[in-house]
Motif scaffolding. Structure first.
Motif, PDB file in Angstrom:
ATOM      1  N   MET A  96       0.836  -1.199   0.000  1.00  0.00           N
ATOM      2  CA  MET A  96       0.000   0.000   0.000  1.00  0.00           C
ATOM      3  C   MET A  96       0.873   1.252   0.000  1.00  0.00           C
ATOM      4  O   MET A  96       0.473   2.296   0.492  1.00  0.00           O
ATOM      5  N   GLU A  97       2.070   1.126  -0.545  1.00  0.00           N
ATOM      6  CA  GLU A  97       2.992   2.261  -0.562  1.00  0.00           C
ATOM      7  C   GLU A  97       2.455   3.360  -1.469  1.00  0.00           C
ATOM      8  O   GLU A  97       2.007   3.102  -2.586  1.00  0.00           O
ATOM      9  N   LEU A  98       2.513   4.588  -0.991  1.00  0.00           N
ATOM     10  CA  LEU A  98       2.006   5.720  -1.759  1.00  0.00           C
ATOM     11  C   LEU A  98       3.022   6.163  -2.797  1.00  0.00           C
ATOM     12  O   LEU A  98       4.231   6.140  -2.544  1.00  0.00           O
TER      13      LEU A  98
ATOM     14  N   THR B 129       2.118  13.908  -2.257  1.00  0.00           N
ATOM     15  CA  THR B 129       1.927  15.350  -2.439  1.00  0.00           C
ATOM     16  C   THR B 129       0.461  15.727  -2.278  1.00  0.00           C
ATOM     17  O   THR B 129       0.124  16.712  -1.611  1.00  0.00           O
ATOM     18  N   ALA B 130      -0.428  14.949  -2.886  1.00  0.00           N
ATOM     19  CA  ALA B 130      -1.861  15.229  -2.802  1.00  0.00           C
ATOM     20  C   ALA B 130      -2.369  15.078  -1.367  1.00  0.00           C
ATOM     21  O   ALA B 130      -3.188  15.881  -0.901  1.00  0.00           O
ATOM     22  N   VAL B 131      -1.881  14.071  -0.670  1.00  0.00           N
ATOM     23  CA  VAL B 131      -2.266  13.865   0.727  1.00  0.00           C
ATOM     24  C   VAL B 131      -1.861  15.064   1.569  1.00  0.00           C
ATOM     25  O   VAL B 131      -2.634  15.574   2.386  1.00  0.00           O
TER      26      VAL B 131
ATOM     27  N   CYS C 255      -8.987  13.198  -6.688  1.00  0.00           N
ATOM     28  CA  CYS C 255      -8.892  11.762  -6.916  1.00  0.00           C
ATOM     29  C   CYS C 255      -7.589  11.227  -6.327  1.00  0.00           C
ATOM     30  O   CYS C 255      -7.581  10.211  -5.627  1.00  0.00           O
ATOM     31  N   LEU C 256      -6.480  11.904  -6.595  1.00  0.00           N
ATOM     32  CA  LEU C 256      -5.193  11.494  -6.037  1.00  0.00           C
ATOM     33  C   LEU C 256      -5.216  11.553  -4.513  1.00  0.00           C
ATOM     34  O   LEU C 256      -4.674  10.686  -3.839  1.00  0.00           O
ATOM     35  N   ALA C 257      -5.857  12.596  -3.992  1.00  0.00           N
ATOM     36  CA  ALA C 257      -5.931  12.750  -2.542  1.00  0.00           C
ATOM     37  C   ALA C 257      -6.713  11.597  -1.920  1.00  0.00           C
ATOM     38  O   ALA C 257      -6.307  11.027  -0.907  1.00  0.00           O
ATOM     39  N   ARG C 258      -7.843  11.245  -2.537  1.00  0.00           N
ATOM     40  CA  ARG C 258      -8.647  10.142  -1.994  1.00  0.00           C
ATOM     41  C   ARG C 258      -7.903   8.809  -2.110  1.00  0.00           C
ATOM     42  O   ARG C 258      -7.942   7.992  -1.189  1.00  0.00           O
ATOM     43  N   LEU C 259      -7.245   8.602  -3.225  1.00  0.00           N
ATOM     44  CA  LEU C 259      -6.464   7.378  -3.381  1.00  0.00           C
ATOM     45  C   LEU C 259      -5.370   7.300  -2.318  1.00  0.00           C
ATOM     46  O   LEU C 259      -5.159   6.259  -1.689  1.00  0.00           O
ATOM     47  N   GLY C 260      -4.673   8.424  -2.147  1.00  0.00           N
ATOM     48  CA  GLY C 260      -3.588   8.467  -1.169  1.00  0.00           C
ATOM     49  C   GLY C 260      -4.085   8.283   0.253  1.00  0.00           C
ATOM     50  O   GLY C 260      -3.515   7.508   1.029  1.00  0.00           O
ATOM     51  N   TRP C 261      -5.157   9.005   0.607  1.00  0.00           N
ATOM     52  CA  TRP C 261      -5.693   8.891   1.959  1.00  0.00           C
ATOM     53  C   TRP C 261      -6.278   7.514   2.210  1.00  0.00           C
ATOM     54  O   TRP C 261      -6.201   6.987   3.323  1.00  0.00           O
TER      55      TRP C 261
END
Length: 217
Positions: free
Chosen positions: A17-19, A25-27, A178-184
């Protein structure tokens, strides 16, 4: 608890689950906004609204029987627990890209151990609610303008977005959000996984100690 322990023992190795750098950055960008808006209180209040049992888990007692917004605001324990949630997430996000990801695992693992000794056993469904509420609340309300400002802080350029009234409530599955949600989602998945692992491993160790007083772990 024993059923959860057996499930942990049978569980196969989880996928990584590595970001990615972009997700990190988005997180961070989303967290810059979220932590200035009492995100810990929003998360905890939403948890209690969805599952009132969370108030008991966190030791929150209100003078009135109703766990409404006003009664929660008067609870010192509510503010304390919300502060702890936000501080933990702030530390986790601040560690991304600077410290080994194992440091986040260790923090979450320790919290799980503490939950065991405080008698807090969420259950599988409540762990999932905690994860979903955190992701939803942290990434909620990210507009194209806010995303662009956050990107400027990181020295990256946001693609131009066509003016549209719906831009103020950006589609959660587009662009920056989208990137933020994926990352979080990735971050909270490993946090919850390690919290559960810490709780269940501690429960397993205590079961062995009760069965065999000479067991030293």
């Amino acid at each position: 608890i024993m059923g959860q322990i057996l499930s942990l023992c049978r569980k196969k190795k989880e996928p990584s689950m590595e970001l990615t750098d972009e997700e990190v950055t988005a997180v961070r960008n989303v967290w810059i906004r979220a932590k200035t808006e009492d995100i810990g209180k929003k998360i905890l209040q939403t948890l209690i609204e969805k599952r009132p049992k969370f108030a008991e888990y966190f030791g929150i007692l209100c003078q009135s029987d109703k766990l409404d917004q006003n009664s929660l605001k008067e609870s010192k324990e509510f503010h304390l627990q919300a502060h702890r949630i936000q501080n933990f997430l702030d530390t986790a996000v601040g560690s991304l890209g600077y410290c080994p990801v194992s440091s986040i695992y260790d923090m979450a693992h320790r919290i799980g151990q503490i939950h065991f000794y405080r008698g807090v056993n969420f259950g599988a469904d409540n762990w999932l609610v905690f994860k979903r509420v955190t992701v939803d609340q942290v990434t909620k309300g990210v507009s194209s303008t806010q995303a662009s400002q956050a990107n400027l802080l990181e020295g990256t350029k946001e693609p131009e977005v066509e003016e549209h009234p719906l831009n103020d409530v950006q589609n959660p599955f587009s662009g920056e959000n989208c990137l933020a949600r994926l990352g979080w989602n990735k971050l909270m998945t490993v946090i919850v996984r390690e919290m559960k692992r810490g709780f269940l491993e501690e429960a397993m160790r205590n079961c062995k100690e009760e069965a065999d007083p000479t067991y030293t772990g």
